[in-house]
Scaffold this active site. Structure first.
Site, PDB file in Angstrom:
ATOM      1  N   GLU A  97       0.511  -1.423   0.267  1.00  0.00           N
ATOM      2  CA  GLU A  97       0.370   0.015   0.260  1.00  0.00           C
ATOM      3  C   GLU A  97       1.294   1.396   0.231  1.00  0.00           C
ATOM      4  OE1 GLU A  97      -3.651   2.422   2.516  1.00  0.00           O
ATOM      5  OE2 GLU A  97      -1.972   1.116   3.817  1.00  0.00           O
ATOM      6  N   TRP A  98       0.757   1.803  -0.866  1.00  0.00           N
ATOM      7  CA  TRP A  98       1.986   3.114  -0.712  1.00  0.00           C
ATOM      8  C   TRP A  98       0.463   3.901  -0.477  1.00  0.00           C
ATOM      9  CZ3 TRP A  98       3.359   6.363  -6.048  1.00  0.00           C
ATOM     10  CH2 TRP A  98       4.185   7.368  -5.153  1.00  0.00           C
ATOM     11  N   ARG A  99       1.227   4.653   0.452  1.00  0.00           N
ATOM     12  CA  ARG A  99       0.479   5.577   1.405  1.00  0.00           C
ATOM     13  C   ARG A  99       1.070   7.230   0.903  1.00  0.00           C
ATOM     14  NH1 ARG A  99      -1.746   4.573   6.869  1.00  0.00           N
ATOM     15  NH2 ARG A  99      -1.505   7.313   6.573  1.00  0.00           N
ATOM     16  N   ARG A 141      -4.566   8.516   2.381  1.00  0.00           N
ATOM     17  CA  ARG A 141      -5.302   8.903   4.344  1.00  0.00           C
ATOM     18  C   ARG A 141      -5.653  10.237   4.662  1.00  0.00           C
ATOM     19  NH1 ARG A 141      -7.905   5.579   3.975  1.00  0.00           N
ATOM     20  NH2 ARG A 141      -7.091   3.573   4.369  1.00  0.00           N
ATOM     21  N   GLU A 180      -8.576  10.144   9.101  1.00  0.00           N
ATOM     22  CA  GLU A 180      -9.265   9.306   9.510  1.00  0.00           C
ATOM     23  C   GLU A 180      -7.417   8.549   9.792  1.00  0.00           C
ATOM     24  OE1 GLU A 180     -11.617   7.130   7.411  1.00  0.00           O
ATOM     25  OE2 GLU A 180     -12.948   8.475   6.974  1.00  0.00           O
ATOM     26  N   HIS A 225     -12.360   4.648   9.229  1.00  0.00           N
ATOM     27  CA  HIS A 225     -11.913   4.494  10.708  1.00  0.00           C
ATOM     28  C   HIS A 225     -12.029   5.571  11.269  1.00  0.00           C
ATOM     29  CE1 HIS A 225      -9.471   3.545   5.984  1.00  0.00           C
ATOM     30  NE2 HIS A 225      -8.751   2.966   7.193  1.00  0.00           N
ATOM     31  N   LYS A 230     -13.569  -1.886   3.941  1.00  0.00           N
ATOM     32  CA  LYS A 230     -12.805  -1.591   5.268  1.00  0.00           C
ATOM     33  C   LYS A 230     -13.396  -1.002   6.092  1.00  0.00           C
ATOM     34  CE  LYS A 230      -8.098  -0.273   6.180  1.00  0.00           C
ATOM     35  NZ  LYS A 230      -6.766   0.394   5.985  1.00  0.00           N
ATOM     36  N   SER A 248       1.887   2.702   9.897  1.00  0.00           N
ATOM     37  CA  SER A 248       0.741   3.252   9.323  1.00  0.00           C
ATOM     38  C   SER A 248      -0.085   3.237  10.328  1.00  0.00           C
ATOM     39  CB  SER A 248       0.098   2.670   7.898  1.00  0.00           C
ATOM     40  OG  SER A 248      -0.014   1.650   7.852  1.00  0.00           O
ATOM     41  N   GLN A 307       0.418  -2.152  14.249  1.00  0.00           N
ATOM     42  CA  GLN A 307       0.487  -3.060  13.245  1.00  0.00           C
ATOM     43  C   GLN A 307       1.822  -3.133  13.984  1.00  0.00           C
ATOM     44  OE1 GLN A 307       1.578  -0.749   9.733  1.00  0.00           O
ATOM     45  NE2 GLN A 307      -0.469  -1.050   9.502  1.00  0.00           N
TER      46      GLN A 307
END
Length: 256
Positions: free
Chosen positions: A50-52, A85, A89, A147, A174, A235, A239
């Site tokens: 996942e590229w944030r 993002r 959130e 989120h 999600k 992130s 995690q």
């Protein structure tokens, strides 16, 4: 150029547990930092990246972003999820307004350089529907996400958010919540167990923070199709390093 076949996540079948895929966020501030991140993951069992992009300093340079997205896929061969993002959130503060975020997503979709995009349910329905239509034309999956970094809403509210994602046309739903107790984690898992049986698309769910760690390891037992693990940095709170997640999932999958 069209290299997308979507994120290839699994929808739950009946009582069967889902063997969740592992996704590691890339959070580098520049191209060199991103390259270091994905090179460190070459020997890890990582299914998706996942590229944030909210962490990326040059988030206004669309041509550069597309070029890097193409390089990530070329160098790693793993499906790439593209996410900007919002600060509300859990994301980094960026100078892009909502229209500019939509334009960035449009350009990334048109390039077909990614396999999935994450759009927050807080985004306007008009923009969401527009981006879903664009993504569908390129066979790019759309995750519609919610989120809550403050609390765990009641089960009914979480179910409503998941149904909202389905009704809007998401390819994947999600939800991520912040538990204040272990009971909150049970609420998240119960919702996951119920909704993953009833919706026609894959569901990703997690409880964040220390209390929620078990949801990142055993979420697939309850129907979550993806878990996020940390690479160079986390992130989101709670995690777990990718090597640890890989080991636990290997044990669970072998014995289920």
């Amino acid at each position: 150029m069209n290299m997308s076949m979507g994120l290839q996540l699994h929808t739950r079948k009946g009582d069967e547990a889902v063997h969740p895929k592992i996704c590691v966020p890339l959070m580098g501030k520049n191209r060199e930092a991103l390259q270091d991140e994905w090179k460190q993951l070459r020997k890890k069992t990582v299914d998706l990246l996942e590229w944030r992009v909210d962490y990326f300093e040059k988030n206004r340079d669309v041509d550069l972003i597309i070029d890097i997205a193409e390089e990530i896929h070329r160098e790693t061969t793993r499906p790439l999820l593209f996410t900007k993002r919002s600060e509300a959130e859990g994301g980094q503060a960026v100078s892009l307004n909502e229209d500019e975020v939509v334009q960035l997503y449009e350009a990334v979709i048109a390039s077909a350089a990614v396999h999935g995009i994450d759009i927050e349910l807080r985004q306007s329905e008009k923009n969401t529907q527009h981006l879903i239509e664009q993504a569908r034309n390129q066979e790019i999956d759309v995750i519609l996400s919610h989120h809550n970094f403050t609390e765990t809403p009641p089960a009914q509210r979480l179910e409503e958010k998941i149904r909202e994602a389905v009704d809007l046309g998401a390819d994947v739903a999600k939800i991520a919540v912040m538990p204040q107790s272990k009971t909150d984690v049970l609420t998240l898992l119960q919702v996951t167990e119920k909704m993953s049986r009833t919706i026609p698309i894959p569901l990703i769910s997690m409880a964040m923070g220390v209390n929620g760690m078990i949801s990142r390891l055993a979420g697939g037992v309850f129907g979550s199709a993806l878990t996020f693990a940390s690479g160079a940095q986390a992130s989101a709170p709670g995690q777990i390093p990718v090597a640890d997640v890989e080991q636990v999932l290997r044990i669970l999958n072998r014995n289920m």
